[in-house]
Design a protein around this motif. Structure first.
Motif, mmCIF file in Angstrom:
data_model
loop_
_atom_site.group_PDB
_atom_site.id
_atom_site.type_symbol
_atom_site.label_atom_id
_atom_site.label_comp_id
_atom_site.label_asym_id
_atom_site.label_seq_id
_atom_site.Cartn_x
_atom_site.Cartn_y
_atom_site.Cartn_z
ATOM 1 N N GLU A 101 -1.596 -8.224 -5.261
ATOM 2 C CA GLU A 101 -1.711 -7.853 -6.671
ATOM 3 C C GLU A 101 -2.307 -9.040 -7.406
ATOM 4 O O GLU A 101 -2.006 -10.190 -7.089
ATOM 5 C CB GLU A 101 -0.328 -7.555 -7.285
ATOM 6 C CG GLU A 101 0.419 -6.389 -6.676
ATOM 7 C CD GLU A 101 -0.023 -5.033 -7.232
ATOM 8 O OE1 GLU A 101 -0.865 -5.007 -8.154
ATOM 9 O OE2 GLU A 101 0.491 -4.014 -6.729
ATOM 10 N N GLU B 110 -5.650 -6.020 5.377
ATOM 11 C CA GLU B 110 -4.188 -6.063 5.151
ATOM 12 C C GLU B 110 -3.542 -7.165 5.986
ATOM 13 O O GLU B 110 -2.671 -7.883 5.520
ATOM 14 C CB GLU B 110 -3.559 -4.730 5.601
ATOM 15 C CG GLU B 110 -3.441 -3.719 4.507
ATOM 16 C CD GLU B 110 -2.693 -2.470 4.941
ATOM 17 O OE1 GLU B 110 -2.207 -2.388 6.090
ATOM 18 O OE2 GLU B 110 -2.620 -1.556 4.106
ATOM 19 N N SER C 117 -10.345 -7.938 -2.433
ATOM 20 C CA SER C 117 -10.475 -6.612 -1.811
ATOM 21 C C SER C 117 -11.264 -6.664 -0.501
ATOM 22 O O SER C 117 -11.276 -5.704 0.262
ATOM 23 C CB SER C 117 -11.154 -5.646 -2.778
ATOM 24 O OG SER C 117 -12.459 -6.118 -3.060
ATOM 25 N N GLU D 249 1.015 -2.077 -1.789
ATOM 26 C CA GLU D 249 -0.258 -2.790 -1.926
ATOM 27 C C GLU D 249 -0.202 -4.108 -1.153
ATOM 28 O O GLU D 249 0.810 -4.800 -1.172
ATOM 29 C CB GLU D 249 -0.531 -3.108 -3.405
ATOM 30 C CG GLU D 249 -0.752 -1.891 -4.280
ATOM 31 C CD GLU D 249 -2.079 -1.196 -4.018
ATOM 32 O OE1 GLU D 249 -2.940 -1.790 -3.326
ATOM 33 O OE2 GLU D 249 -2.237 -0.068 -4.507
#
Ligand SMILES: [Mn+2]
Length: 232
Positions: free
Chosen positions: A132, A162, A158, A129
């Motif tokens: 977090e 990335e 969100s 991920e």
């Protein structure tokens, strides 16, 4: 308890010692904050160990971000030299960039795996991920490898890419979230403040936990419930 471990950089011995020290039970959770691989010589072994630990959750660093792109390209080659010779265009550029990340031993070990072994590593990397959001001990935390580029306090996490998390440049003199700690690795704390060499940085609602493991420094972990720091 919830624990966060900093940049391991292929030093499986230090990871093993840290896990022994923390001795997490089935009710505990351990997040590993990216840059797990490269520099040290047991990166692949380390990933293979982590993937079978049900309470260990990896967060994406730029080394894993690159591995995730490069490993699928390598699957058909038997050596780095062969890959270098046969890859072309963008893929070759990507591979060359990857080789500059002290990834020689990681590449060699990946290539020595059988097909199933390679697939399991690629699958595992795809589960990492980029961030977090967690609560522990009545406090809230955002965990990510390098920080948050293009930061806006009200933007939902969100909505970032990335790349915003793995390649971020963090200003450790600035508070990012009024009500949350930003927990990062990537920048050795010695770079933030020389007097903190080998120690966790915790000011301005930051917890910076890369204590230079892989560069002759220590591996750090923090128990977020108690804000207790561990070193090996
Ligand atoms: Mn990094």
């Amino acid at each position: 308890m919830i624990y966060v471990i900093g940049d391991i950089h292929g030093d499986k011995e230090k990871f093993d010692s840290m896990m022994e020290k923390l001795s997490p039970t089935d009710n505990d959770t351990v997040f590993v904050l990216g840059d797990i691989i490269n520099i040290g010589d047991s990166s692949i072994e380390l990933l293979q160990d982590m993937m079978y630990r049900p309470n260990v959750y990896p967060v994406l660093g730029e080394h894993e971000y690159m591995a995730k792109k490069v490993f699928p390209l390598l699957a058909e080659f038997s050596s780095a030299d062969e890959a270098h010779e046969k890859l072309q265009g963008e893929n070759k550029e990507l591979f060359e960039k990857w080789l500059k990340m002290k990834s020689e031993k990681t590449t060699e070990d990946f290539l020595s795996l059988d097909e199933e072994g390679k697939e399991s590593i690629i699958d595992y990397l795809s589960e990492f991920e980029p961030f977090e959001e967690i609560s522990a001990g009545g406090k809230s935390f955002v965990l990510c490898h390098a920080g948050i580029n293009n930061f806006e306090e009200d933007k939902d996490l969100s909505e970032y890419d990335e790349e915003d998390f793995v390649f971020a440049k963090t200003d450790y003199s600035t508070i990012y979230f009024a009500d949350r700690y930003l927990v990062t690795g990537h920048t050795p704390t010695a770079v933030i403040d020389r007097s903190l060499t080998g120690k966790v940085y915790s000011k301005k609602r930051h917890l910076a936990i890369d204590c230079g493991c892989g560069y002759g420094g220590r591996l750090a972990a923090v128990c977020l419930d108690k804000l207790k720091v561990y070193y090996v």
